[in-house]
Each structure stands twice: as structure tokens, then as C-alpha cells.
Design an enzyme around this catalytic site. Structure first.
Site, mmCIF file in Angstrom:
data_model
loop_
_atom_site.group_PDB
_atom_site.id
_atom_site.type_symbol
_atom_site.label_atom_id
_atom_site.label_comp_id
_atom_site.label_asym_id
_atom_site.label_seq_id
_atom_site.Cartn_x
_atom_site.Cartn_y
_atom_site.Cartn_z
ATOM 1 N N ILE A 155 11.664 0.439 1.500
ATOM 2 C CA ILE A 155 11.246 -0.358 0.335
ATOM 3 C C ILE A 155 9.723 -0.400 0.231
ATOM 4 O O ILE A 155 9.159 -0.226 -0.862
ATOM 5 C CB ILE A 155 11.857 -1.778 0.402
ATOM 6 C CG1 ILE A 155 13.391 -1.681 0.306
ATOM 7 C CG2 ILE A 155 11.309 -2.661 -0.719
ATOM 8 C CD1 ILE A 155 14.135 -2.995 0.497
ATOM 9 N N ASP A 179 2.530 -1.659 10.224
ATOM 10 C CA ASP A 179 3.898 -1.378 10.657
ATOM 11 C C ASP A 179 3.827 -0.848 12.085
ATOM 12 O O ASP A 179 3.518 0.314 12.304
ATOM 13 C CB ASP A 179 4.561 -0.346 9.726
ATOM 14 C CG ASP A 179 6.061 -0.235 9.985
ATOM 15 O OD1 ASP A 179 6.456 -0.239 11.171
ATOM 16 O OD2 ASP A 179 6.833 -0.126 9.013
ATOM 17 N N ARG A 218 12.878 -11.450 3.630
ATOM 18 C CA ARG A 218 13.700 -12.585 4.045
ATOM 19 C C ARG A 218 12.806 -13.814 4.136
ATOM 20 O O ARG A 218 11.683 -13.724 4.672
ATOM 21 C CB ARG A 218 14.353 -12.336 5.413
ATOM 22 C CG ARG A 218 15.496 -11.328 5.407
ATOM 23 C CD ARG A 218 16.736 -11.828 4.648
ATOM 24 N NE ARG A 218 17.821 -10.855 4.657
ATOM 25 C CZ ARG A 218 18.066 -9.942 3.737
ATOM 26 N NH1 ARG A 218 17.262 -9.847 2.687
ATOM 27 N NH2 ARG A 218 19.095 -9.120 3.834
ATOM 28 N N ASP A 272 11.151 -13.905 -3.790
ATOM 29 C CA ASP A 272 12.560 -13.678 -4.141
ATOM 30 C C ASP A 272 13.465 -14.312 -3.086
ATOM 31 O O ASP A 272 14.669 -14.420 -3.283
ATOM 32 C CB ASP A 272 12.835 -12.166 -4.211
ATOM 33 C CG ASP A 272 14.243 -11.852 -4.696
ATOM 34 O OD1 ASP A 272 14.689 -12.493 -5.673
ATOM 35 O OD2 ASP A 272 14.912 -10.983 -4.099
ATOM 36 N N GLU A 276 18.048 -21.155 1.105
ATOM 37 C CA GLU A 276 18.533 -20.675 -0.202
ATOM 38 C C GLU A 276 19.910 -21.252 -0.478
ATOM 39 O O GLU A 276 20.795 -21.125 0.365
ATOM 40 C CB GLU A 276 18.615 -19.139 -0.186
ATOM 41 C CG GLU A 276 17.267 -18.481 -0.022
ATOM 42 C CD GLU A 276 17.350 -16.951 0.107
ATOM 43 O OE1 GLU A 276 18.450 -16.381 -0.054
ATOM 44 O OE2 GLU A 276 16.322 -16.333 0.374
ATOM 45 N N HIS A 289 16.906 -14.601 -4.977
ATOM 46 C CA HIS A 289 17.349 -13.514 -4.088
ATOM 47 C C HIS A 289 18.154 -12.459 -4.883
ATOM 48 O O HIS A 289 19.324 -12.186 -4.588
ATOM 49 C CB HIS A 289 18.189 -14.062 -2.918
ATOM 50 C CG HIS A 289 18.242 -13.115 -1.751
ATOM 51 N ND1 HIS A 289 18.305 -13.528 -0.454
ATOM 52 C CD2 HIS A 289 18.224 -11.752 -1.699
ATOM 53 C CE1 HIS A 289 18.337 -12.485 0.351
ATOM 54 N NE2 HIS A 289 18.287 -11.390 -0.385
ATOM 55 N N GLY A 292 16.635 -9.367 -5.729
ATOM 56 C CA GLY A 292 15.974 -8.065 -5.618
ATOM 57 C C GLY A 292 16.929 -6.884 -5.526
ATOM 58 O O GLY A 292 16.660 -5.816 -6.056
HETATM 59 P P1 NAD Z 1 13.449 -0.292 6.605
HETATM 60 O O1 NAD Z 1 14.165 -0.433 7.894
HETATM 61 O O2 NAD Z 1 13.478 1.021 5.907
HETATM 62 O O3 NAD Z 1 11.909 -0.720 6.782
HETATM 63 C C1 NAD Z 1 11.497 -1.829 7.520
HETATM 64 C C2 NAD Z 1 10.162 -1.502 8.129
HETATM 65 O O4 NAD Z 1 9.655 -2.673 8.757
HETATM 66 C C3 NAD Z 1 10.244 -0.412 9.217
HETATM 67 O O5 NAD Z 1 9.346 0.657 8.943
HETATM 68 C C4 NAD Z 1 9.869 -1.150 10.491
HETATM 69 O O6 NAD Z 1 9.153 -0.330 11.399
HETATM 70 C C5 NAD Z 1 8.997 -2.268 9.948
HETATM 71 N N1 NAD Z 1 8.841 -3.392 10.863
HETATM 72 C C6 NAD Z 1 9.706 -3.846 11.804
HETATM 73 N N2 NAD Z 1 9.168 -4.901 12.457
HETATM 74 C C7 NAD Z 1 7.938 -5.098 11.931
HETATM 75 C C8 NAD Z 1 6.903 -6.031 12.173
HETATM 76 N N3 NAD Z 1 7.008 -6.952 13.155
HETATM 77 N N4 NAD Z 1 5.788 -5.970 11.425
HETATM 78 C C9 NAD Z 1 5.654 -5.039 10.452
HETATM 79 N N5 NAD Z 1 6.588 -4.112 10.186
HETATM 80 C C10 NAD Z 1 7.723 -4.150 10.904
HETATM 81 O O7 NAD Z 1 14.041 -1.443 5.672
HETATM 82 P P2 NAD Z 1 13.986 -1.520 4.072
HETATM 83 O O8 NAD Z 1 15.186 -0.852 3.497
HETATM 84 O O9 NAD Z 1 12.630 -1.111 3.613
HETATM 85 O O10 NAD Z 1 14.219 -3.090 3.849
HETATM 86 C C11 NAD Z 1 13.234 -4.038 4.227
HETATM 87 C C12 NAD Z 1 13.796 -5.433 4.127
HETATM 88 O O11 NAD Z 1 14.080 -5.750 2.762
HETATM 89 C C13 NAD Z 1 15.161 -5.625 4.797
HETATM 90 O O12 NAD Z 1 15.005 -5.891 6.185
HETATM 91 C C14 NAD Z 1 15.738 -6.809 4.081
HETATM 92 O O13 NAD Z 1 15.385 -7.994 4.772
HETATM 93 C C15 NAD Z 1 15.002 -6.814 2.749
HETATM 94 N N6 NAD Z 1 15.929 -6.640 1.599
HETATM 95 C C16 NAD Z 1 15.903 -7.579 0.623
HETATM 96 C C17 NAD Z 1 16.742 -7.466 -0.471
HETATM 97 C C18 NAD Z 1 16.701 -8.467 -1.586
HETATM 98 O O14 NAD Z 1 17.667 -8.566 -2.350
HETATM 99 N N7 NAD Z 1 15.612 -9.194 -1.762
HETATM 100 C C19 NAD Z 1 17.631 -6.388 -0.558
HETATM 101 C C20 NAD Z 1 17.618 -5.420 0.453
HETATM 102 C C21 NAD Z 1 16.755 -5.549 1.542
#
Ligand code: NAD
Length: 337
Positions: A158, A177, A235, A259, A264, A283, A285
Site C-alpha cells: 500500500i 521501513d 490500524r 480511516d 471503532e 474504516h 479504505g
Molecule cells: P505489506 O505487508 O505489503 O507492507 C507493510 C510494510 O510495513 C512492510 O514493508 C513492512 O516491512 C513494514 N513494517 C513492518 N513493521 C514496521 C515498522 N515497525 N515500522 C515501519 N514499517 C514497518 O502490507 P500492506 O498490504 O501494504 O498493508 C499495510 C497495512 O494496511 C496492513 O497491515 C493493514 O493494517 C492496513 N490495511 C488497512 C485497510 C483499510 O481498510 N483501512 C485495508 C487493508 C489493509
């Protein structure tokens, strides 16, 4: 030799229709049943003949799984698999599959929408015009987007999507990251302090876990040198909400687009609900008509793949390899959030 068509049961789901699931499951000649059951006894009774399950919220604990002798695969709608006892599934040779990437574009565009709405103050102007005021000075100052720095906390699927979508506005992007070794396309990896200090916008895209809970708290707000706009579509508990409210009141940040919240839905007394420089969404997204349709189709496809003897696109309980109830061919790919 199987003496009957495979049976696939949807334990429960809150989608309006199951057209996509029907289409995919009918292609392998299996029967599809929509059960809509949640409690243990009903689950066991309804699913005891099932070769595959599609699951949303119903709890598939060890007792339930031990009573499903035919079950070869459980496909969960979405990313999280909290509803399934993974250890029990693995012990029993049942594969658990998910769909970790059905809404990347949606969440990324939602984050960009929050950035643009805050940066151009469109929500504020909308409220003012509708309340009878017609004066652009109500929203000044507004900075130009070009040349501003967006700092990502987490630059996975994302985060990278956000970076690509915002690039045409001339916004520069850096990211913190700790798990990435190389700079992702078009993004400079920096340490946490630099991202906090030098960003005009900060957008959170890391997962919630023990090390990211309250990752952004009082100390981090005090390091935000440019009074940034803070966006969270990941989150709620990644931000310490009490510290956020203080930072907004004290002017350490210019605004927030959220979001997700720590609780929630929020209590009506949550001060964030009354702040002019805060925009909120419930929420949402992940959602678009297309993302949900894709989710339904790919969840059903995970079941269809296993029943056809192939590894599904994304396996959650990797340890099941070598002991699956169904012999499988093809390549194995694991999944983690
Ligand atoms: P992803 O696993 O592709 O990317 C997450 C990234 O975060 C990874 O590159 C990881 O190395 C990094 N990371 C881990 N710990 C970290 C830290 N302490 N500091 C900085 N970076 C760190 O996941 P994604 O598909 O990009 O999704 C990201 C988040 O989006 C999910 O974990 C979920 O919580 C959230 N999400 C929200 C919705 C929504 O409806 N709002 C929907 C889907 C996902």
C-alpha cells in the site's frame, strides 16, 4: 475415487450476494451451500460433509475442525485469519488460504484522498459554504503540493501504491521501513527520526503488532519538525490517540486524516469528532465495488484450486506443507499480512 461432487460451504458472510462464489465453484462441478451459521454445534452439523469452507466471522476452533473429516481447505475472505485455529488446521492437514492484496489500490487511493482533502482543505470549505459563508480566507494558508515531502511509515504494497499515486502532484516521497534492504522504486529509505523531522505529510502503512502499537506517541509528535498532516489508513492503535489529540491541540501537527481509530466505532465524546482540522472515515479504505467482487472471486478460487489438486495463490499455514489432506501440485506461495 470420490463418489459425489465436492461440497463447499460458506459458513457465513455479510455480502449482499454470492454470485462470484457460485460462478467459480460451479466451474469445478462442486456444490455450493450458503449456511450463515456462527455457533459451534450448527457449524459442525452444517459443515460435516464439506470438502472446503469459505469463512468470514464464524469461529472455526479446534473442536469444530476436528469434526469436519472431509475438509481440505478453509478460505478466509480478506487478509486476517483470526477466525480460524491455525494450529488445529495444520495438525489436521487442512490448508488455510487468504487474499492479502485485493484492496491495495483502494487503501492507497483513500490515503491520497485524505492527504489532498486536508492539504487543499476541501472538507473545511465544503462545510463553510454550506453554512452560508463564501470566503476563501477562512482556509488560509494553503501550501502548494509540488515540492512537499511525504514520509511513509511502512513501504510495502500500500505504501508503494501511495508513492506512485502522489508522484504526479510533484510530491517527493521518503519512507521508514526497517525490514526493507533496498530503496523501493522512487522512494528513499530513511531512519525513523528523519521521516518524522522532515515530512510535510506522514502516512502510516505498517501492520499493527507488538512493536508498532503506539509507534506514534508523544515523543514522536515532539520530533515532527514541519507540523505535518498525519494520515492513518492502517490500524488505529499504531497512533497513541491521547497523544494525537494533544499534538493537534498544541499545534505540533497541522491536521489528521484517519480511516482507523483506536476504538471503532469511536465514542461520541471522542474529541477528534469535533476538530476542524481532522477528517475521519469509518474504516472504509478496503472498499470498492470492484475490490469486494475481486475478494469474493479469489476467495472461492482458493477453495477451487485446492479441490482441483493445486496450491492456492496464498497459503497462511505454511507448516501444512507435506501433510495436506489433499495431494497438491504446482508452486507454493505463502502469505503474511
Ligand atoms: P505489506 O505487508 O505489503 O507492507 C507493510 C510494510 O510495513 C512492510 O514493508 C513492512 O516491512 C513494514 N513494517 C513492518 N513493521 C514496521 C515498522 N515497525 N515500522 C515501519 N514499517 C514497518 O502490507 P500492506 O498490504 O501494504 O498493508 C499495510 C497495512 O494496511 C496492513 O497491515 C493493514 O493494517 C492496513 N490495511 C488497512 C485497510 C483499510 O481498510 N483501512 C485495508 C487493508 C489493509
Amino acid at each position: 475415487m470420490k463418489d459425489r461432487p465436492y461440497q463447499v460451504v460458506i459458513t457465513d458472510c455479510d455480502h449482499g450476494s454470492i454470485e462470484e462464489e457460485k460462478e467459480v465453484i460451479s466451474q469445478i462441478g462442486a456444490e455450493l451451500i450458503l449456511a450463515q451459521v456462527r455457533n459451534e454445534e450448527e457449524l459442525i452439523r452444517t459443515c460435516k460433509e464439506a470438502d472446503g469452507l469459505i469463512n468470514q466471522y464464524a469461529l472455526l476452533n479446534r473442536k469444530v475442525l476436528e469434526n469436519l473429516p472431509q475438509c481440505k481447505v478453509i478460505a478466509r475472505y480478506g487478509v486476517g485469519v483470526d477466525s480460524v485455529d491455525l494450529k488445529a488446521a495444520t495438525d489436521l492437514g487442512i490448508m488455510v488460504a487468504n487474499v492479502p492484496d485485493y484492496c491495495i489500490e483502494e487503501v492507497a487511493s483513500h490515503a491520497v484522498a485524505l492527504i489532498l482533502t486536508l492539504a487543499r482543505k476541501t472538507a473545511l470549505f465544503d462545510r463553510q459554504v454550506k453554512s452560508g459563508q463564501w470566503d476563501f480566507r477562512m482556509g488560509i494558508p494553503i501550501g502548494r503540493l509540488r515540492g512537499k515531502m511525504l514520509g511513509l511509515i511502512g513501504s510495502g504494497k500500500i505504501g508503494l501504491g501511495v508513492a506512485k499515486m502522489i508522484a504526479p502532484f510533484g510530491v517527493k516521497v521518503m519512507a521508514y521501513d526497517p525490514f526493507l534492504k533496498e530503496n523501493p522504486e522512487g522512494i528513499q529509505l530513511k531512519d525513523f527520526e528523519t521521516v518524522l523531522k522532515e515530512s510535510d505529510f506522514i502516512s502510516i502503512h505498517c501492520p499493527l503488532n507488538d512493536s508498532t502499537r503506539h509507534l506514534i506517541g508523544e515523543r514522536e509528535f515532539s520530533k515532527m519538525g514541519k507540523k505535518p498532516l498525519l494520515i492513518n489508513t492502517s490500524r488505529g492503535p499504531i497512533i497513541d490517540e491521547e497523544a494525537l489529540i494533544k499534538a493537534l491541540k498544541g499545534g505540533q501537527i497541522s491536521g489528521a486524516g484517519l480511516d482507523v481509530l483506536e476504538k471503532e466505532p469511536p465514542d461520541v465524546s471522542n474529541p477528534l469528532l469535533k476538530m476542524e482540522n481532522v477528517i475521519l472515515s469509518p474504516h472504509v479504505g478496503f472498499y470498492s465495488v470492484e475490490s469486494i467482487s475481486e475478494l469474493k472471486r479469489r476467495t472461492a478460487q482458493n477453495v477451487a484450486d485446492v479441490l482441483m489438486g493445486r496450491w492456492p495463490a496464498s497459503v497462511v499455514n505454511q507448516e501444512v506443507r507435506g501433510k495436506t489432506r489433499m495431494p497438491l501440485s504446482g508452486s507454493f506461495s505463502s502469505s503474511k499480512e
